[in-house]
Design a protein around this motif. Structure first.
Motif, short mmCIF file in Angstrom:
data_model
loop_
_atom_site.label_atom_id
_atom_site.label_comp_id
_atom_site.label_asym_id
_atom_site.label_seq_id
_atom_site.Cartn_x
_atom_site.Cartn_y
_atom_site.Cartn_z
N GLY A 278 0.81 -1.21 0.00
CA GLY A 278 0.00 0.00 0.00
C GLY A 278 0.84 1.26 0.00
N ALA A 279 1.97 1.24 0.73
CA ALA A 279 2.85 2.41 0.78
C ALA A 279 3.49 2.66 -0.58
CB ALA A 279 3.92 2.20 1.85
N VAL A 280 3.93 1.61 -1.25
CA VAL A 280 4.55 1.79 -2.57
C VAL A 280 3.52 2.29 -3.58
CG1 VAL A 280 5.74 0.63 -4.48
CG2 VAL A 280 6.32 0.06 -2.11
N ALA A 281 2.32 1.73 -3.53
CA ALA A 281 1.25 2.22 -4.41
C ALA A 281 0.94 3.69 -4.12
CB ALA A 281 0.01 1.36 -4.25
N LEU B 281 0.43 17.20 -0.81
CA LEU B 281 1.11 16.09 -1.47
C LEU B 281 2.49 15.84 -0.85
CD1 LEU B 281 0.13 16.79 -5.18
CD2 LEU B 281 -0.59 14.84 -3.79
N LEU B 282 3.21 16.91 -0.50
CA LEU B 282 4.52 16.72 0.12
C LEU B 282 4.38 16.13 1.52
CD1 LEU B 282 6.46 19.90 -1.04
CD2 LEU B 282 6.78 17.54 -1.80
N TRP B 283 3.34 16.52 2.26
CA TRP B 283 3.09 15.88 3.55
C TRP B 283 2.86 14.38 3.35
CZ3 TRP B 283 -1.69 13.55 4.58
CH2 TRP B 283 -1.79 12.97 5.84
N ALA B 284 2.02 14.01 2.38
CA ALA B 284 1.75 12.59 2.12
C ALA B 284 3.02 11.87 1.69
CB ALA B 284 0.67 12.46 1.04
N PHE B 285 3.86 12.55 0.89
CA PHE B 285 5.12 11.96 0.44
C PHE B 285 5.98 11.58 1.64
CE2 PHE B 285 9.62 12.42 -0.52
CZ PHE B 285 9.78 11.66 -1.67
N PHE B 286 6.10 12.50 2.62
CA PHE B 286 6.97 12.22 3.76
C PHE B 286 6.36 11.20 4.71
CE2 PHE B 286 9.06 16.30 2.60
CZ PHE B 286 10.34 15.80 2.48
N VAL B 287 5.04 11.13 4.79
CA VAL B 287 4.42 10.06 5.58
C VAL B 287 4.84 8.71 5.01
CG1 VAL B 287 2.25 8.93 6.19
CG2 VAL B 287 2.43 11.41 6.36
N VAL B 288 4.69 8.55 3.69
CA VAL B 288 5.01 7.27 3.06
C VAL B 288 6.50 7.01 3.10
CG1 VAL B 288 4.90 5.98 0.91
CG2 VAL B 288 2.97 7.38 1.60
N ASN C 227 8.76 8.05 5.32
CA ASN C 227 9.16 7.66 6.68
C ASN C 227 8.66 6.27 7.03
OD1 ASN C 227 10.50 10.08 7.21
ND2 ASN C 227 8.66 11.09 7.96
N LEU C 228 7.46 5.93 6.56
CA LEU C 228 6.93 4.58 6.81
C LEU C 228 7.82 3.52 6.17
CD1 LEU C 228 4.71 2.60 7.70
CD2 LEU C 228 3.49 3.15 5.58
N LEU C 229 8.18 3.72 4.92
CA LEU C 229 9.03 2.75 4.23
C LEU C 229 10.43 2.71 4.82
CD1 LEU C 229 7.82 3.48 0.61
CD2 LEU C 229 7.53 1.32 1.83
N GLU C 230 10.96 3.87 5.18
CA GLU C 230 12.30 3.92 5.77
C GLU C 230 12.34 3.17 7.09
OE1 GLU C 230 16.32 5.77 5.44
OE2 GLU C 230 14.71 5.17 4.10
N ALA C 231 11.22 3.17 7.82
CA ALA C 231 11.17 2.48 9.12
C ALA C 231 10.92 0.99 8.98
CB ALA C 231 10.07 3.11 9.99
N THR C 232 10.12 0.59 7.99
CA THR C 232 9.71 -0.82 7.91
C THR C 232 10.64 -1.68 7.06
OG1 THR C 232 8.18 -0.25 6.11
CG2 THR C 232 7.27 -0.34 8.34
#
Length: 459
Positions: free
Chosen positions: A282-285, A307-314, A316-321
């Protein structure tokens, strides 16, 4: 299996986490400002600015494994000190630069101080097996904090004192890191190879032949390619919607803070609810759609900011997981090797992201940077779509000092413990590397096999 930190362990963790974070802070501070301030440099073009942004990644990728192996031979602190001196030299060259070529040289020299592996190995030397996982997690947290701080400090320093001051600040940070290494980090009591943090050549082939691990290597490659490419264009997009360079640091502060708050529940869902693959896909999509929207619709202020807020949410999520997924999928005793390949992929992605972002913006404009990144996101999604869901296994390291059992017998006894899914016993290190399902793990039986609890204790 928990244990209180010894005084020397606490000093080592604090010092090395600070040292690692300080170095990454210096590398990341340039990311949101270089494209904006490079126009004053002789010979600057969008392509060369992109090369300067990502140049550190190339030398980091090439040298991080050799530096880690060198630290096994000549000592951790000597290699770390040498790497920090290279980082400081690169910072000084970039600070004194008046051409884009000197900036590129300085950035490549910054990356050549590739001491991440040596730092992790020194941390392993300084900590007992039962606290090492927590120590490594502290290092990982420090990197995330350094990235967030860099996104704020870089624009603020550059706005008030110019691009040169950002590089001078990184040189000062390198000097401070040398003092921390000298004064705070204790001398290593031992110098051994650790398969949980270092490269094991015997396991390199099996690591490179694992389809699941290769998918994750491609993932971190893609993530950092997208990040670096995006920062060829993002600072100019912010200027276009009325956020001048002098105010961009405050923008990043707000966006990164909100993104972190919103990312935490998603990490909890992935880890605690065991929805890792669904969250990952879901994060990659989501990243792909966000990049597509940035290219097509990111020309109005509030649309761009959202959009930039959403970019950094995703992001940071990917960087953590992603590191967590590497840990789950790597065989027992192969985590260090898997992470070495993973980190090399990350830095190669950063380098190519700068090059491709610069080339696209030079020939087709900034919209093309986001659209090109979206195309990579679509490829990335296709690569991971059929990836099996990772089993929720954790790494466990058990000390085996003077254990009476033979190697084969000991491995069999560990394998019989409920919840132990994979085991590697390494007599030279006097440890056993385990992959365990913590929900099923019989900790009393594990302690008995390891020799830390006697059967007569009534357990």
């Amino acid at each position: 299996m928990t244990a209180r930190l010894l005084t020397t362990e606490r000093r080592a963790i604090t010092g090395l986490a600070g040292l690692y974070a300080t170095r990454m802070l210096g590398l990341f501070m340039v990311l949101p400002v270089l494209a904006l301030y490079a126009n004053d440099l002789s010979g600057a073009t969008p392509l060369l600015v992109g090369v300067a942004l990502g140049g550190y990644g190339l030398t980091q990728a090439v040298l991080q494994i050799p530096f880690g192996l060198l630290s096994d031979r000549v000592g951790r602190k000597a290699v770390i000190a040498g790497g920090l001196l290279l980082f400081m030299l690169g910072s000084v060259i970039a600070a004194e630069a008046d051409t884009i070529y000197q900036i590129i040289l300085g950035r490549c020299l910054q990356g050549s101080g590739a001491v991440a592996g040596a730092i992790m190995a020194l941390l392993a030397d300084q900590t007992r097996e039962e606290v090492r996982t927590a120590a490594m997690a502290t290092i990982g947290l420090s990197i995330g904090v350094a990235f967030a701080i860099a996104m704020v400090i870089g624009p603020l320093v550059a706005a008030h004192f110019g691009l040169t001051s950002v590089f001078w600040l990184t040189a000062v940070l390198a000097l401070v890191s040398l003092l921390v290494l000298w004064k705070l980090v204790p001398a290593a009591p031992r110098l051994v190879r650790h398969r949980d943090v270092g490269l094991d050549r015997d396991q390199l082939r099996s690591t490179l032949s694992s389809a699941s691990l290769l998918r994750l290597d491609f993932s971190i490659f893609s993530l950092h390619l997208i990040l670096t490419a995006a920062f060829v264009a993002v600072p100019f997009r912010l200027v276009d919607v009325g956020i001048q360079a002098s105010h961009q640091g405050w923008f990043y502060l707000a966006v990164m803070g909100l993104a972190f708050v919103c990312m935490v529940p998603l990490v909890i869902i992935a880890e605690k609810k065991r929805r890792m693959k669904a969250t990952f896909v879901g994060a990659v999509a989501g990243m792909t759609l966000i990049l597509l929207a940035l290219g097509e619709f990111g020309h109005q202020r509030w649309t761009l900011l959202g959009l930039l807020w959403a970019f950094f949410v995703v992001f940071n999520l990917l960087e953590a997981t992603l590191p967590s997924m590497i840990s789950k999928l790597a065989p027992a005793g192969a985590k260090g090797t898997a992470m070495g390949v993973y980190s090399t992929s990350q830095f190669l992605g950063a380098f190519l992201g700068g090059v491709l972002g610069g080339a696209l913006s030079s020939h087709f404009g900034y919209d093309a940077v986001f659209l090109g990144a979206a195309l990579l996101g679509a490829v990335w999604l296709a690569v991971i779509w059929k990836m099996p869901a990772p089993r929720h296994l954790s790494s466990e390291i058990v000390a085996l000092d003077d254990h009476p059992d033979a190697l084969d017998t000991l491995m069999a006894r560990f394998a019989e413990v409920a919840g132990v899914e994979d085991v590697m016993v390494v007599p030279d290190e006097r440890v056993a590397y385990l992959k365990v399902d913590r929900q099923r793990l019989d900790t009393d039986a594990l302690a008995r096999v390891a020799g830390t609890r006697d059967d007569s204790s009534g357990a």
